[in-house]
Design a protein around this motif. Structure first.
Motif, PDB file in Angstrom:
ATOM      1  N   TRP A  20      70.248 100.972  74.530  1.00  0.00           N
ATOM      2  CA  TRP A  20      70.008 101.604  73.238  1.00  0.00           C
ATOM      3  C   TRP A  20      69.443 100.567  72.274  1.00  0.00           C
ATOM      4  O   TRP A  20      70.108 100.182  71.304  1.00  0.00           O
ATOM      5  CB  TRP A  20      71.300 102.190  72.686  1.00  0.00           C
ATOM      6  N   PRO A  21      68.223 100.061  72.515  1.00  0.00           N
ATOM      7  CA  PRO A  21      67.710  98.963  71.692  1.00  0.00           C
ATOM      8  C   PRO A  21      67.577  99.304  70.208  1.00  0.00           C
ATOM      9  O   PRO A  21      67.832  98.445  69.360  1.00  0.00           O
ATOM     10  CB  PRO A  21      66.363  98.633  72.318  1.00  0.00           C
ATOM     11  N   ALA A  22      67.198 100.532  69.878  1.00  0.00           N
ATOM     12  CA  ALA A  22      67.069 100.898  68.463  1.00  0.00           C
ATOM     13  C   ALA A  22      68.437 100.885  67.780  1.00  0.00           C
ATOM     14  O   ALA A  22      68.578 100.372  66.661  1.00  0.00           O
ATOM     15  CB  ALA A  22      66.412 102.268  68.324  1.00  0.00           C
ATOM     16  N   GLU A  23      69.442 101.432  68.443  1.00  0.00           N
ATOM     17  CA  GLU A  23      70.793 101.438  67.866  1.00  0.00           C
ATOM     18  C   GLU A  23      71.343 100.027  67.734  1.00  0.00           C
ATOM     19  O   GLU A  23      71.991  99.695  66.743  1.00  0.00           O
ATOM     20  CB  GLU A  23      71.734 102.285  68.731  1.00  0.00           C
ATOM     21  N   GLU A  24      71.068  99.178  68.727  1.00  0.00           N
ATOM     22  CA  GLU A  24      71.541  97.796  68.672  1.00  0.00           C
ATOM     23  C   GLU A  24      70.865  97.036  67.533  1.00  0.00           C
ATOM     24  O   GLU A  24      71.504  96.272  66.812  1.00  0.00           O
ATOM     25  CB  GLU A  24      71.292  97.106  70.012  1.00  0.00           C
ATOM     26  N   PHE A  25      69.563  97.262  67.344  1.00  0.00           N
ATOM     27  CA  PHE A  25      68.824  96.616  66.269  1.00  0.00           C
ATOM     28  C   PHE A  25      69.355  97.084  64.913  1.00  0.00           C
ATOM     29  O   PHE A  25      69.582  96.273  64.003  1.00  0.00           O
ATOM     30  CB  PHE A  25      67.325  96.929  66.392  1.00  0.00           C
ATOM     31  N   ALA A  26      69.563  98.404  64.763  1.00  0.00           N
ATOM     32  CA  ALA A  26      70.082  98.952  63.508  1.00  0.00           C
ATOM     33  C   ALA A  26      71.480  98.408  63.221  1.00  0.00           C
ATOM     34  O   ALA A  26      71.800  98.074  62.075  1.00  0.00           O
ATOM     35  CB  ALA A  26      70.105 100.480  63.565  1.00  0.00           C
ATOM     36  N   HIS A  27      72.313  98.309  64.245  1.00  0.00           N
ATOM     37  CA  HIS A  27      73.666  97.773  64.068  1.00  0.00           C
ATOM     38  C   HIS A  27      73.606  96.328  63.563  1.00  0.00           C
ATOM     39  O   HIS A  27      74.345  95.957  62.637  1.00  0.00           O
ATOM     40  CB  HIS A  27      74.441  97.838  65.381  1.00  0.00           C
ATOM     41  N   ALA A  28      72.722  95.531  64.132  1.00  0.00           N
ATOM     42  CA  ALA A  28      72.573  94.142  63.688  1.00  0.00           C
ATOM     43  C   ALA A  28      72.124  94.073  62.231  1.00  0.00           C
ATOM     44  O   ALA A  28      72.603  93.228  61.460  1.00  0.00           O
ATOM     45  CB  ALA A  28      71.586  93.406  64.589  1.00  0.00           C
ATOM     46  N   ARG A  29      71.226  94.979  61.815  1.00  0.00           N
ATOM     47  CA  ARG A  29      70.790  95.000  60.415  1.00  0.00           C
ATOM     48  C   ARG A  29      71.941  95.431  59.495  1.00  0.00           C
ATOM     49  O   ARG A  29      72.081  94.922  58.398  1.00  0.00           O
ATOM     50  CB  ARG A  29      69.601  95.944  60.213  1.00  0.00           C
TER      51      ARG A  29
END
Length: 58
Positions: A20-29
């Motif tokens: 889930w790269p988009a979710e992982e990126f959003a979580h990091a932000r």
């Protein structure tokens, strides 16, 4: 800017299974204090990580 939102990153919808790269990126932000969210762009078949513009909340 699209609909009062700024696109931070784009991810193809056909990512690897279980990823889930988009979710992982959003979580990091979000961990950095940004109000990032994931939306689907049906026209391009991509997930967008977006934040709402300050002006859009007024």
């Amino acid at each position: 800017m699209v609909n009062g939102r700024t696109v931070l990153e784009r991810f193809p919808a056909g990512g690897p299974r279980g990823s889930w790269p988009a979710e992982e990126f959003a979580h990091a932000r979000r961990m950095e204090g940004m109000a990032a969210e994931v939306v689907m762009d049906l026209a391009t078949d991509t997930f967008l990580v977006v934040v709402r513009s300050v002006d859009a909340t007024r």
